[in-house]
Every structure is written in C-alpha cells, then in structure tokens.
Design a protein around this motif. Structure first.
Motif, mmCIF file in Angstrom:
data_model
loop_
_atom_site.group_PDB
_atom_site.id
_atom_site.type_symbol
_atom_site.label_atom_id
_atom_site.label_comp_id
_atom_site.label_asym_id
_atom_site.label_seq_id
_atom_site.Cartn_x
_atom_site.Cartn_y
_atom_site.Cartn_z
ATOM 1 N N UNK A 1 62.460 2.423 80.458
ATOM 2 C CA UNK A 1 63.416 1.367 80.773
ATOM 3 C C UNK A 1 63.147 0.121 79.933
ATOM 4 N N UNK A 2 61.870 -0.175 79.678
ATOM 5 C CA UNK A 2 61.552 -1.364 78.880
ATOM 6 C C UNK A 2 62.103 -1.229 77.468
ATOM 7 N N UNK A 3 62.068 -0.019 76.927
ATOM 8 C CA UNK A 3 62.632 0.203 75.596
ATOM 9 C C UNK A 3 64.149 0.048 75.618
ATOM 10 N N UNK A 4 64.781 0.597 76.632
ATOM 11 C CA UNK A 4 66.238 0.540 76.726
ATOM 12 C C UNK A 4 66.750 -0.887 76.871
ATOM 13 N N UNK A 5 65.909 -1.770 77.396
ATOM 14 C CA UNK A 5 66.326 -3.162 77.574
ATOM 15 C C UNK A 5 66.196 -3.982 76.293
ATOM 16 N N UNK A 6 65.523 -3.431 75.286
ATOM 17 C CA UNK A 6 65.376 -4.155 74.026
ATOM 18 C C UNK A 6 66.712 -4.233 73.294
ATOM 19 N N UNK A 7 66.962 -5.312 72.546
ATOM 20 C CA UNK A 7 68.158 -5.373 71.701
ATOM 21 C C UNK A 7 68.102 -4.253 70.658
ATOM 22 N N UNK A 8 69.258 -3.784 70.180
ATOM 23 C CA UNK A 8 69.279 -2.703 69.184
ATOM 24 C C UNK A 8 68.403 -2.972 67.964
ATOM 25 N N UNK A 9 68.351 -4.221 67.495
ATOM 26 C CA UNK A 9 67.547 -4.516 66.306
ATOM 27 C C UNK A 9 66.065 -4.257 66.567
ATOM 28 N N UNK A 10 65.609 -4.544 67.800
ATOM 29 C CA UNK A 10 64.213 -4.293 68.141
ATOM 30 C C UNK A 10 63.962 -2.805 68.379
ATOM 31 N N UNK A 11 64.928 -2.132 68.984
ATOM 32 C CA UNK A 11 64.798 -0.688 69.166
ATOM 33 C C UNK A 11 64.650 0.009 67.816
ATOM 34 N N UNK A 12 65.488 -0.385 66.865
ATOM 35 C CA UNK A 12 65.424 0.228 65.539
ATOM 36 C C UNK A 12 64.071 -0.034 64.889
ATOM 37 N N UNK A 13 63.583 -1.265 64.989
ATOM 38 C CA UNK A 13 62.289 -1.605 64.394
ATOM 39 C C UNK A 13 61.164 -0.772 65.001
ATOM 40 N N UNK A 14 61.198 -0.600 66.318
ATOM 41 C CA UNK A 14 60.173 0.186 67.001
ATOM 42 C C UNK A 14 60.231 1.647 66.558
ATOM 43 N N UNK A 15 61.434 2.207 66.518
ATOM 44 C CA UNK A 15 61.584 3.615 66.153
ATOM 45 C C UNK A 15 61.131 3.879 64.721
ATOM 46 N N UNK A 16 61.449 2.966 63.815
ATOM 47 C CA UNK A 16 61.021 3.122 62.424
ATOM 48 C C UNK A 16 59.504 3.050 62.310
ATOM 49 N N UNK A 17 58.918 2.092 63.021
ATOM 50 C CA UNK A 17 57.468 1.942 62.924
ATOM 51 C C UNK A 17 56.740 3.103 63.592
ATOM 52 N N UNK A 18 57.284 3.596 64.688
ATOM 53 C CA UNK A 18 56.683 4.766 65.328
ATOM 54 C C UNK A 18 56.690 5.961 64.380
ATOM 55 N N UNK A 19 57.791 6.154 63.680
ATOM 56 C CA UNK A 19 57.897 7.283 62.759
ATOM 57 C C UNK A 19 56.956 7.105 61.577
ATOM 58 N N UNK A 20 56.820 5.879 61.086
ATOM 59 C CA UNK A 20 55.917 5.631 59.965
ATOM 60 C C UNK A 20 54.462 5.766 60.397
ATOM 61 N N UNK A 21 54.150 5.294 61.605
ATOM 62 C CA UNK A 21 52.787 5.420 62.130
ATOM 63 C C UNK A 21 52.416 6.868 62.396
ATOM 64 N N UNK A 22 53.381 7.600 62.928
ATOM 65 C CA UNK A 22 53.107 8.967 63.363
ATOM 66 C C UNK A 22 54.292 9.866 63.005
ATOM 67 N N UNK A 23 54.364 10.322 61.744
ATOM 68 C CA UNK A 23 55.476 11.189 61.338
ATOM 69 C C UNK A 23 55.481 12.478 62.157
ATOM 70 N N UNK A 24 56.527 12.672 62.931
ATOM 71 C CA UNK A 24 56.603 13.852 63.791
ATOM 72 C C UNK A 24 58.059 14.164 64.089
ATOM 73 N N UNK A 25 58.298 15.399 64.506
ATOM 74 C CA UNK A 25 59.650 15.807 64.878
ATOM 75 C C UNK A 25 60.154 14.976 66.055
ATOM 76 N N UNK A 26 59.263 14.675 66.993
ATOM 77 C CA UNK A 26 59.669 13.907 68.175
ATOM 78 C C UNK A 26 60.141 12.514 67.785
ATOM 79 N N UNK A 27 59.383 11.835 66.928
ATOM 80 C CA UNK A 27 59.770 10.486 66.526
ATOM 81 C C UNK A 27 61.005 10.487 65.632
ATOM 82 N N UNK A 28 61.151 11.530 64.829
ATOM 83 C CA UNK A 28 62.356 11.651 64.006
ATOM 84 C C UNK A 28 63.574 11.893 64.896
ATOM 85 N N UNK A 29 63.395 12.690 65.925
ATOM 86 C CA UNK A 29 64.489 12.967 66.860
ATOM 87 C C UNK A 29 64.894 11.698 67.616
ATOM 88 N N UNK A 30 63.914 10.866 67.966
ATOM 89 C CA UNK A 30 64.228 9.600 68.635
ATOM 90 C C UNK A 30 65.092 8.712 67.746
#
Length: 205
Positions: free
Chosen positions: A31-60
């Motif tokens: 829920x905390x992620x869903x409450x973030x503005x889209x610009x912050x969600x995108x930043x988090x998702x990109x950094x998660x994928x760069x930190x940990x390249x995985x199918x799960x993070x790519x799917x997110x």
C-alpha cells in the motif's frame, strides 16, 4: 573504476536510498508503494531493477507501464538478464560487469524520469523556479554520465549554475575512474557523490 564497482560494494547504502523513497525493493505491491506519485513509483522500479536484475523486477516495471500507459520496451531488457547469468563466476567478471552496467544505465535513462515532463509544463507556464527545481530532480534520477551531462548542458541557459555542476561532475567522474576499490576509497567516493547530489538539489536562483 566504474560506478558498478562502487555500486556492488555499497549495496546496503543503495538499499537505504530506496528506503528513503519509502519502499523496500521486494514490496512494490504494498500500500505504501501504491500511495507514491507515479514519478516516485517509476524511480523505485528502475532502481530495484538496476540493483537486482530479475524477472520479478522486470515484470513489476512492465505492470507499471501497462497501468500508466507509459511506453517502455521491457522486452529489450531481457538480454541484460541473460548476460548477468553468463558472466557470473568468470575470472574477468568485473570488467564484463562494468560494461554491462554502463549499458543497463543507458537503458534506464531511455525511460525519461517523469520529473522532466513536469518541468516542461512549468516552463510553458513561465514558472521558472519550479521548472529548474523539477529538472534538477529529474537529473538526480539519471544514471549514465552522458545523460547527466547532456541534461545539465540543456539546463544551463536557464540555470547558469548547471555549468558548475557539470564541471564538478566531471571531477567526480575522474575521481571515480582513478579510485582504488578498497573500503576507505569507496567511502570517500560515496561521500563525494552525495555532496555533488546535495549541491545539485540546492537550487540557486
């Protein structure tokens, strides 16, 4: 030395950066992620994928693309996942990983931070300070040297301090390239980068 060496050695520090965005790397459906503005969600998702390249993070990231109608060529990232597996355990893994990391950063920067769209709207409304602030926030969410320097160059006519930021970033690049990989050197480099980011976001009008 490439930023990827710094990246892997100070992994916990990068994870703390994600926490400052109020989300853990493995809880992008919370829920905390869903409450973030889209610009912050995108930043988090990109950094998660760069930190940990995985199918799960790519799917997110793919799910975010569908949900927001933001065009992201997710499939073009899959070769990076394959390359990560191929270089794992090699004797020359660090050199190969440096090159791979640089390419991954370029891929991430092709997904333009949403702050730049907000900045464009502010400029059209002649909201100069907000335009500069939002542009600098967008630059803070870029990864590759070229993308950062190009963005600063484009901003310079409206914000002269961008020229100084570009020069100090080049000095940071040199320090990175000449740095040793021991803990003390990496800690010094991390502090230099944090100081540059603080200067970046300290708007001088």
């Amino acid at each position: 030395m490439n930023w990827s060496i710094v990246f892997f050695v100070v992994m916990m520090l990068l994870l703390l950066r994600i926490l400052r965005l109020r989300i853990r790397a493995n809880s992008t459906r919370s829920e905390s992620f869903k409450r973030l503005p889209p610009k912050d969600q995108l930043a988090v998702l990109k950094e998660c994928l760069l930190n940990n390249p995985s199918e799960a993070n790519l799917r997110n990231l793919a799910d975010f693309s569908k949900r927001t109608s933001l065009e992201i060529d997710v499939e073009s990232y899959r070769p990076f996942l394959k390359s990560q597996l191929e270089i794992f355990g090699r004797k020359d893994a660090i050199a190969d990983d440096n090159e791979l990391y640089a390419k991954e950063c370029e891929w991430m920067d092709a997904i333009t931070p949403l702050e730049f769209e907000e900045a464009k709207a502010f400029k059209q409304e002649n909201e100069t300070q907000k335009f500069i602030e939002r542009t600098l926030e967008g630059i803070a969410r870029l990864y590759s040297d070229d993308a950062i320097l190009n963005a600063l160059s484009e901003l310079a006519p409206d914000y002269p301090h961008a020229n100084e930021l570009a020069e100090s970033y080049r000095a940071l690049m040199q320090a990175r390239d000449e740095s040793l990989a021991d803990d003390k050197s990496l800690e010094k480099l991390r502090k230099q980068k944090e100081a540059w980011e603080e200067d970046l976001l300290n708007v001088r009008i």
